[in-house]
Design a protein around this motif. Sequence first.
Motif, mmCIF file in Angstrom:
data_model
loop_
_atom_site.group_PDB
_atom_site.id
_atom_site.type_symbol
_atom_site.label_atom_id
_atom_site.label_comp_id
_atom_site.label_asym_id
_atom_site.label_seq_id
_atom_site.Cartn_x
_atom_site.Cartn_y
_atom_site.Cartn_z
ATOM 1 N N LEU A 117 0.858 -1.181 0.000
ATOM 2 C CA LEU A 117 0.000 0.000 0.000
ATOM 3 C C LEU A 117 0.894 1.230 0.000
ATOM 4 O O LEU A 117 1.777 1.375 0.850
ATOM 5 C CB LEU A 117 -0.913 0.017 1.225
ATOM 6 N N LEU A 118 0.659 2.129 -0.953
ATOM 7 C CA LEU A 118 1.427 3.377 -1.063
ATOM 8 C C LEU A 118 0.441 4.540 -1.038
ATOM 9 O O LEU A 118 -0.529 4.552 -1.806
ATOM 10 C CB LEU A 118 2.227 3.364 -2.372
ATOM 11 N N VAL A 119 0.661 5.508 -0.136
ATOM 12 C CA VAL A 119 -0.255 6.649 0.012
ATOM 13 C C VAL A 119 0.519 7.952 -0.156
ATOM 14 O O VAL A 119 1.517 8.188 0.531
ATOM 15 C CB VAL A 119 -0.945 6.648 1.394
ATOM 16 N N ASP A 120 0.048 8.811 -1.046
ATOM 17 C CA ASP A 120 0.644 10.121 -1.295
ATOM 18 C C ASP A 120 -0.487 11.177 -1.321
ATOM 19 O O ASP A 120 -1.176 11.292 -2.318
ATOM 20 C CB ASP A 120 1.387 10.116 -2.626
ATOM 21 N N ASP A 121 -0.678 12.001 -0.324
ATOM 22 C CA ASP A 121 -0.086 11.831 0.989
ATOM 23 C C ASP A 121 -1.187 11.981 2.027
ATOM 24 O O ASP A 121 -2.270 12.512 1.737
ATOM 25 C CB ASP A 121 1.045 12.854 1.217
ATOM 26 N N LEU A 122 -0.939 11.525 3.248
ATOM 27 C CA LEU A 122 -1.966 11.483 4.285
ATOM 28 C C LEU A 122 -2.422 12.868 4.730
ATOM 29 O O LEU A 122 -3.552 13.043 5.180
ATOM 30 C CB LEU A 122 -1.440 10.710 5.497
ATOM 31 N N SER A 123 -1.555 13.859 4.613
ATOM 32 C CA SER A 123 -1.920 15.218 5.030
ATOM 33 C C SER A 123 -3.115 15.748 4.248
ATOM 34 O O SER A 123 -3.875 16.581 4.751
ATOM 35 C CB SER A 123 -0.729 16.160 4.854
ATOM 36 N N VAL A 124 -3.298 15.278 3.027
ATOM 37 C CA VAL A 124 -4.422 15.729 2.197
ATOM 38 C C VAL A 124 -5.749 15.327 2.826
ATOM 39 O O VAL A 124 -6.739 16.066 2.744
ATOM 40 C CB VAL A 124 -4.294 15.166 0.770
ATOM 41 N N LEU A 125 -5.790 14.156 3.464
ATOM 42 C CA LEU A 125 -7.039 13.713 4.101
ATOM 43 C C LEU A 125 -7.479 14.694 5.176
ATOM 44 O O LEU A 125 -8.670 14.961 5.343
ATOM 45 C CB LEU A 125 -6.856 12.317 4.688
ATOM 46 N N GLU A 175 1.417 25.944 13.007
ATOM 47 C CA GLU A 175 0.363 26.005 14.012
ATOM 48 C C GLU A 175 -0.736 24.985 13.725
ATOM 49 O O GLU A 175 -1.777 24.995 14.386
ATOM 50 C CB GLU A 175 -0.233 27.418 14.056
ATOM 51 N N ASP A 176 -0.505 24.124 12.741
ATOM 52 C CA ASP A 176 -1.467 23.077 12.406
ATOM 53 C C ASP A 176 -1.296 21.920 13.388
ATOM 54 O O ASP A 176 -0.539 20.976 13.150
ATOM 55 C CB ASP A 176 -1.253 22.607 10.964
ATOM 56 N N GLU A 177 -2.004 21.987 14.487
ATOM 57 C CA GLU A 177 -1.834 20.995 15.548
ATOM 58 C C GLU A 177 -2.309 19.610 15.115
ATOM 59 O O GLU A 177 -1.745 18.598 15.528
ATOM 60 C CB GLU A 177 -2.594 21.440 16.805
ATOM 61 N N GLU A 178 -3.337 19.559 14.287
ATOM 62 C CA GLU A 178 -3.864 18.268 13.849
ATOM 63 C C GLU A 178 -2.835 17.515 13.018
ATOM 64 O O GLU A 178 -2.638 16.303 13.191
ATOM 65 C CB GLU A 178 -5.159 18.463 13.049
ATOM 66 N N ASN A 179 -2.174 18.231 12.117
ATOM 67 C CA ASN A 179 -1.177 17.575 11.273
ATOM 68 C C ASN A 179 0.019 17.111 12.093
ATOM 69 O O ASN A 179 0.551 16.017 11.868
ATOM 70 C CB ASN A 179 -0.713 18.525 10.170
ATOM 71 N N GLU A 180 0.461 17.929 13.045
ATOM 72 C CA GLU A 180 1.597 17.533 13.880
ATOM 73 C C GLU A 180 1.247 16.349 14.775
ATOM 74 O O GLU A 180 2.089 15.491 15.050
ATOM 75 C CB GLU A 180 2.067 18.722 14.719
ATOM 76 N N GLY A 235 -10.981 17.378 5.369
ATOM 77 C CA GLY A 235 -11.944 17.396 6.457
ATOM 78 C C GLY A 235 -11.963 16.182 7.351
ATOM 79 O O GLY A 235 -12.755 16.109 8.293
ATOM 80 N N ALA A 236 -11.103 15.196 7.084
ATOM 81 C CA ALA A 236 -11.055 14.010 7.938
ATOM 82 C C ALA A 236 -10.403 14.368 9.270
ATOM 83 O O ALA A 236 -9.451 15.151 9.324
ATOM 84 C CB ALA A 236 -10.280 12.887 7.257
ATOM 85 N N ALA A 237 -10.898 13.791 10.343
ATOM 86 C CA ALA A 237 -10.334 14.042 11.668
ATOM 87 C C ALA A 237 -9.040 13.260 11.839
ATOM 88 O O ALA A 237 -8.871 12.192 11.244
ATOM 89 C CB ALA A 237 -11.334 13.622 12.747
ATOM 90 N N PRO A 238 -8.088 13.777 12.619
ATOM 91 C CA PRO A 238 -6.829 13.049 12.842
ATOM 92 C C PRO A 238 -7.055 11.636 13.372
ATOM 93 O O PRO A 238 -6.342 10.709 12.985
ATOM 94 C CB PRO A 238 -6.095 13.929 13.865
ATOM 95 N N VAL A 239 -8.036 11.472 14.265
ATOM 96 C CA VAL A 239 -8.315 10.139 14.812
ATOM 97 C C VAL A 239 -8.764 9.193 13.705
ATOM 98 O O VAL A 239 -8.378 8.021 13.676
ATOM 99 C CB VAL A 239 -9.383 10.227 15.916
#
Length: 249
Positions: free
Chosen positions: A124-132, A172-177, A136-140
Motif C-alpha cells: 500500500l502506497l499513500v501520497d499523501d496522508l496530510s491531504v485527508l 500552528e497546524d496541531e492536527e497535522n503535527e 476534512g477528515a479528523a486526525p483520529v
Amino acid sequence: QGKFTLLRDTRTDGSFLVHHFLSFYLRAGCKVCFVALLQSFSHYSIVAQKLGVSLAAAQEQGQLVFLEGLKSCLDLLFGEKEQPGESSPLQFLSGSTSDLRALFDFVRVSLTPSAQDSWKGPVLLVDDLSVLLSLGAAPVAVLDFTHYCQMSVCCQLKGNVVVLVHSNEDSEDEENELLVNSLCHHSDLILWTEGLATGFCKDVHGQIKIIKRLSLRQAAEQDLVQIYQYKIQDRNVTFFARGLSAAVL
C-alpha cells in the motif's frame, strides 16, 4: 515484509521517495495499491516512464490498483450520483460518514490475493496522508485508517505500507503535527527529508535522515539514525555524506 515505512518531509518536497518506492515495488513484481491524493495519474505516469516503469501497463495487467484522489473528489462532489450498491472510497466527503472505512475497504479488497494472482507481497502506497486532513477528515479517523491498514496489509497479508506525510515543526497546524508524531511512534522505518537550514544550494537539495526503529521491536535497543545529503537529478538521486558535496569539494 510486514514493514510500515513513513516518508516525512519538512521544508522540502519528499515526493521523489514516493516515485522511487512505486517503481521499485512494481519492478519487484509486487501487487501495489496506490492511493494518490496529491497528483493526477498522468503526473505519476510521466515520472515512472523516466524510471523505466509503465503505470498503464501495470494497471492493465492488474498489478497496480490506482485511486486518483483528485478525480474521485470531483466526481463525488460535482459528478453524477452513485449507483445503488456502489460507494466511493472517499465517502466521508459527502458527509454521510465521518470515518474512512470505505477507503480501508477499497485497500483491503484491492490487495487481498485471488486464486489467479501470481504477484509477490502486497504493497500500500499513500501520497499523501496530510491531504485527508485538508479534506476534512479528523486526525483520529486518519490514524484509525493507517492502523487498520497496518494490521491488514503488514500483519495479515505480510505486505508493506509506505505513506508520505508533510510536517513543519513551526506550524500552528496541531492536527497535522499530532498525525505526524503518532505515525512516527508506529513506524518501522522513517525516511525524513529536510530542506537545508542555510537555504538553496544547486549542488545539495536537502538532507535525509534514515531512522530504523529498533526500539519498536526491542525496548532496550536504541534507534539507528543515519544522515545523508542528496541531490535530485533527472532520472535518479545522488546521496552523499554531509560535507562531501560538489559545492564543498
